[in-house]
Design an enzyme around this catalytic site. Structure first.
Site, PDB file in Angstrom:
ATOM      1  N   ASN A  72       0.793  -1.235   0.000  1.00  0.00           N
ATOM      2  CA  ASN A  72       0.000   0.000   0.000  1.00  0.00           C
ATOM      3  C   ASN A  72       0.827   1.289   0.000  1.00  0.00           C
ATOM      4  OD1 ASN A  72      -2.866  -0.940   0.174  1.00  0.00           O
ATOM      5  ND2 ASN A  72      -2.078  -1.985   1.991  1.00  0.00           N
ATOM      6  N   MET A  74       3.078   2.831  -1.608  1.00  0.00           N
ATOM      7  CA  MET A  74       3.434   3.679  -2.753  1.00  0.00           C
ATOM      8  C   MET A  74       2.205   4.065  -3.580  1.00  0.00           C
ATOM      9  SD  MET A  74       7.154   2.015  -3.678  1.00  0.00           S
ATOM     10  CE  MET A  74       7.702   3.256  -4.855  1.00  0.00           C
ATOM     11  N   LYS A  75       1.037   3.783  -3.021  1.00  0.00           N
ATOM     12  CA  LYS A  75      -0.188   4.227  -3.684  1.00  0.00           C
ATOM     13  C   LYS A  75      -0.383   5.719  -3.402  1.00  0.00           C
ATOM     14  CE  LYS A  75      -2.123  -0.393  -3.484  1.00  0.00           C
ATOM     15  NZ  LYS A  75      -3.006  -1.339  -2.766  1.00  0.00           N
ATOM     16  N   HIS A 108       4.543   0.225  -7.345  1.00  0.00           N
ATOM     17  CA  HIS A 108       3.112  -0.057  -7.477  1.00  0.00           C
ATOM     18  C   HIS A 108       2.350   0.967  -6.647  1.00  0.00           C
ATOM     19  CE1 HIS A 108      -0.612  -2.456  -7.683  1.00  0.00           C
ATOM     20  NE2 HIS A 108      -0.762  -2.208  -6.396  1.00  0.00           N
ATOM     21  N   ASN A 156      -2.908   1.011 -13.339  1.00  0.00           N
ATOM     22  CA  ASN A 156      -3.471  -0.190 -12.738  1.00  0.00           C
ATOM     23  C   ASN A 156      -4.973  -0.247 -13.015  1.00  0.00           C
ATOM     24  OD1 ASN A 156      -3.079  -2.500 -11.056  1.00  0.00           O
ATOM     25  ND2 ASN A 156      -3.802  -1.381  -9.246  1.00  0.00           N
ATOM     26  N   GLU A 157      -5.429  -1.376 -13.568  1.00  0.00           N
ATOM     27  CA  GLU A 157      -6.876  -1.681 -13.631  1.00  0.00           C
ATOM     28  C   GLU A 157      -7.706  -0.630 -14.364  1.00  0.00           C
ATOM     29  OE1 GLU A 157      -8.070  -2.375  -9.575  1.00  0.00           O
ATOM     30  OE2 GLU A 157      -6.780  -4.128  -9.358  1.00  0.00           O
ATOM     31  N   ASN A 198      -0.885  -2.980 -15.519  1.00  0.00           N
ATOM     32  CA  ASN A 198      -1.197  -4.064 -14.579  1.00  0.00           C
ATOM     33  C   ASN A 198      -2.716  -4.215 -14.420  1.00  0.00           C
ATOM     34  OD1 ASN A 198       0.014  -5.878 -12.537  1.00  0.00           O
ATOM     35  ND2 ASN A 198      -0.993  -4.575 -11.015  1.00  0.00           N
ATOM     36  N   HIS A 234      -4.725 -13.001  -9.276  1.00  0.00           N
ATOM     37  CA  HIS A 234      -5.518 -13.352  -8.089  1.00  0.00           C
ATOM     38  C   HIS A 234      -6.446 -14.475  -8.553  1.00  0.00           C
ATOM     39  CE1 HIS A 234      -3.992 -10.039  -5.782  1.00  0.00           C
ATOM     40  NE2 HIS A 234      -4.295  -9.209  -6.749  1.00  0.00           N
ATOM     41  N   GLU A 263       0.757 -10.242  -8.698  1.00  0.00           N
ATOM     42  CA  GLU A 263       0.064 -10.248  -7.393  1.00  0.00           C
ATOM     43  C   GLU A 263      -0.472 -11.638  -7.086  1.00  0.00           C
ATOM     44  OE1 GLU A 263      -2.777  -7.034  -7.097  1.00  0.00           O
ATOM     45  OE2 GLU A 263      -1.473  -5.631  -8.151  1.00  0.00           O
ATOM     46  N   ASP A 265      -1.897 -14.911  -5.826  1.00  0.00           N
ATOM     47  CA  ASP A 265      -2.399 -15.670  -4.672  1.00  0.00           C
ATOM     48  C   ASP A 265      -3.399 -16.686  -5.209  1.00  0.00           C
ATOM     49  OD1 ASP A 265      -4.561 -13.822  -5.041  1.00  0.00           O
ATOM     50  OD2 ASP A 265      -3.957 -12.644  -3.296  1.00  0.00           O
ATOM     51  N   TRP A 310       1.239 -11.958  -3.502  1.00  0.00           N
ATOM     52  CA  TRP A 310       0.597 -10.795  -2.863  1.00  0.00           C
ATOM     53  C   TRP A 310       0.482 -11.019  -1.347  1.00  0.00           C
ATOM     54  CZ3 TRP A 310       1.147  -6.434  -4.969  1.00  0.00           C
ATOM     55  CH2 TRP A 310       0.459  -5.312  -4.480  1.00  0.00           C
TER      56      TRP A 310
END
Ligand code: XIL
Length: 351
Positions: A72, A74-75, A108, A156-157, A198, A234, A263, A265, A310
């Site tokens: 978190n 570097m957000k 990130h 991102n996204e 990403n 994910h 990321e 998992d 992640w």
């Protein structure tokens, strides 16, 4: 005889005859640090506070991984208390940790629709002022970690699951071509960093992947400086099917760009039916991780950014909180002991 064997198996908790239930790894499971035998960087997302305060957490981080992502810190919400200042403490701590270890810092993330500070969400300005605000953010952050953060999730996204461009504040105020602008600004700030787009569910090989490929083709045609794609990964133990992930990876691979499993998992309780982690679930996860790492190894080395988990232990995972369910998606248990999934990762590296 069988009864004696059963008695021993129960007492010792060892693998015995046809019994597949075991609490100790099979004898050929030799534990070595993941990064020590991996041809590509093996990364993990970390909480900087926990890295400083919890020794088992830090020990696993230092032992097994050689690339670090701030989960978190570097957000934008973490780095930007207000429009005129930057809060660097946590990100700097992680950068120093990486330098000391000789590890990579994976940046990130520069531009996202989530975890933005209120002053950004409420920013009032012309399109030019919005652009100047985001450009300043991107270029200040990238310049600060130049040489340490050698890879970046620039955007991102940005796409929804149907392949549409998300109606984010950035798109709303900067226009549909904002993604290209962000990559150009990042490139100006660090000509050598590898700049990635990403997203999640790209590995599903559906509409979102098609949108990402169209963007990639368009950027390559226009000379927009994009170096690769982060597949968040994910995933579930059973979904997406391996052939879909493979097809998605190949589609990106054919375009000659970098690929990061950024990321990873492996959720075991998507349906929320499990109340405890069983041996069967552990073994399914082990196989799944082995399959994913084996698949990653089919990517030419020059296109590999690495595989990033992640989180370290199951108790560190974002999934139970975020999706309100019990789950055990990572490679280490709550005591920071390796789970079978870690041996699955090692098996794939040893093949
Ligand atoms: C998650 C973090 O793990 C959580 O701690 C936080 O509350 C929400 O964000 N995709 C991403 C990551 O790109 O930044 C998200 O991280 C998980 C989904």
């Amino acid at each position: 005889m069988d009864n004696i064997r059963l008695f021993f198996a129960l007492c010792c908790g060892i693998l015995c005859g046809a019994c597949t239930h075991t609490t100790t790894p099979p004898s050929d499971d030799v534990l070595v640090p993941l990064q020590s035998i991996s041809p590509f960087p093996v990364g993990v997302a970390v909480d900087v506070g926990r890295l400083l305060s919890h020794t088992p957490y830090r020990t696993v981080a230092e032992t097994h991984f050689n690339s670090f992502t701030a989960e978190n810190s570097m957000k934008m919400s973490a780095l930007r208390p207000d429009a005129s200042s930057f809060y660097w403490d946590e990100a700097d701590t992680l950068a120093a940790f990486c330098k000391q270890l000789g590890a990579r810092l994976h940046g990130h993330t520069l531009v996202w629709h989530n975890q933005n500070p209120d002053w950004v969400e409420n920013f009032q300005g012309t399109p030019e002022q919005w652009a100047a605000m985001l450009k300043k953010h991107i270029q200040t952050v990238v310049a600060r970690y130049k040489g340490t953060a050698t890879t970046w999730d620039v955007v991102n996204e940005a796409f929804d699951d149907n392949g549409g461009l998300r109606p984010t504040i950035w798109r709303q105020h900067l226009g549909d071509d904002y993604i290209a602008q962000c990559f150009q600004w990042a490139r100006e700030a660090d000509p050598t960093a590898q700049l990635l787009y990403n997203d999640y569910n790209v590995e599903e090989n559906g509409a979102k992947l098609q949108a990402v490929l169209l963007m990639l083709d368009d950027f390559q045609k226009r000379g927009i400086p994009i170096d690769g794609i982060g597949f968040q990964m994910h995933i579930l133990d059973t979904y997406p099917p391996l052939p879909s992930i493979h097809a998605a990876v190949q589609a990106v691979q054919q375009r000659g760009v970098l690929i990061h499993f950024s990321e990873l998992d492996v959720s075991l309780n998507f349906a929320k039916t499990a109340t405890a982690l069983t041996e069967g679930m552990k073994q399914r996860q082990r196989q799944r991780v082995e399959d994913i790492v084996s698949l990653y190894r089919t990517i030419p080395a020059a296109q590999q950014v690495g595989i990033t988990l992640w989180g370290i232990a199951d108790t560190d995972s974002w999934i139970p909180n975020f999706f309100s369910r019990l789950d055990w998606p990572l490679l280490f248990d709550e005591q920071y002991n390796p789970k079978p999934a870690l041996y699955g990762f090692l098996d794939a590296l040893r093949k």
